[in-house]
Design a protein around this motif. Sequence first.
Motif, short mmCIF file in Angstrom:
data_model
loop_
_atom_site.label_atom_id
_atom_site.label_comp_id
_atom_site.label_asym_id
_atom_site.label_seq_id
_atom_site.Cartn_x
_atom_site.Cartn_y
_atom_site.Cartn_z
N SER A 49 0.83 -1.20 0.00
CA SER A 49 0.00 0.00 0.00
C SER A 49 0.87 1.26 0.00
O SER A 49 0.61 2.21 -0.74
CB SER A 49 -0.92 0.00 1.23
N TYR A 50 1.91 1.24 0.80
CA TYR A 50 2.82 2.39 0.88
C TYR A 50 3.59 2.58 -0.43
O TYR A 50 3.77 3.71 -0.88
CB TYR A 50 3.79 2.21 2.05
N ASP A 51 4.02 1.47 -1.05
CA ASP A 51 4.72 1.56 -2.33
C ASP A 51 3.84 2.17 -3.41
O ASP A 51 4.31 2.88 -4.29
CB ASP A 51 5.23 0.19 -2.77
N ALA A 52 2.54 1.88 -3.34
CA ALA A 52 1.59 2.43 -4.31
C ALA A 52 1.26 3.89 -4.01
O ALA A 52 0.98 4.67 -4.93
CB ALA A 52 0.32 1.60 -4.33
N ASP A 53 1.32 4.27 -2.76
CA ASP A 53 0.98 5.64 -2.35
C ASP A 53 1.71 5.94 -1.05
O ASP A 53 1.34 5.44 0.01
CB ASP A 53 -0.53 5.77 -2.15
N ALA A 54 2.74 6.78 -1.12
CA ALA A 54 3.57 7.08 0.04
C ALA A 54 2.79 7.74 1.18
O ALA A 54 3.24 7.74 2.32
CB ALA A 54 4.75 7.97 -0.35
N ALA A 55 1.60 8.23 0.89
CA ALA A 55 0.77 8.84 1.93
C ALA A 55 -0.13 7.80 2.61
O ALA A 55 -0.90 8.13 3.51
CB ALA A 55 -0.10 9.94 1.34
N SER A 56 0.00 6.55 2.21
CA SER A 56 -0.85 5.49 2.75
C SER A 56 -0.59 5.29 4.23
O SER A 56 0.54 5.13 4.67
CB SER A 56 -0.60 4.18 2.00
N ASN A 86 -7.02 2.73 3.27
CA ASN A 86 -7.64 2.60 1.96
C ASN A 86 -8.18 1.18 1.73
O ASN A 86 -7.83 0.24 2.44
CB ASN A 86 -6.66 3.02 0.85
#
Length: 120
Positions: A49-56, A86
């Motif tokens: 999730s973090y790799d897809a969106d650093a704000a995750s 998310n």
Amino acid sequence: MSRRFGLTLAALCLGGCSFFARGPDAYRTAVRELLEQKRPDVQSCYKASYDADAASQGRVVAKFQVEPKTGKLVKPEVVPAGTTANEALQQCVLSALNGLALTPPDQRTGDATFVWDFAR
């Protein structure tokens, strides 16, 4: 003759029947330890999730039942109230619960709610 049958049945049950029943605190501890086995999978969920969106980041609140006699975790679902992560992270966490079973199983149904907090 019927008394002998009753004694034989009791002896067979003592040898092969399991009537394990935890108290509330022991049940809570056993489920927490069971979920701990999936920590690497849940951490992988957050990494993806973090790799897809650093704000995750956020929280996943999940509830499930522990099935009596088998110990399997069943009916897992996200609790919308309190869940802020998310959708992809929520579903990944639920998926990580697949296949878990409490050993030894308990003779009572357990209702559980567990919270995972994710942040960098």
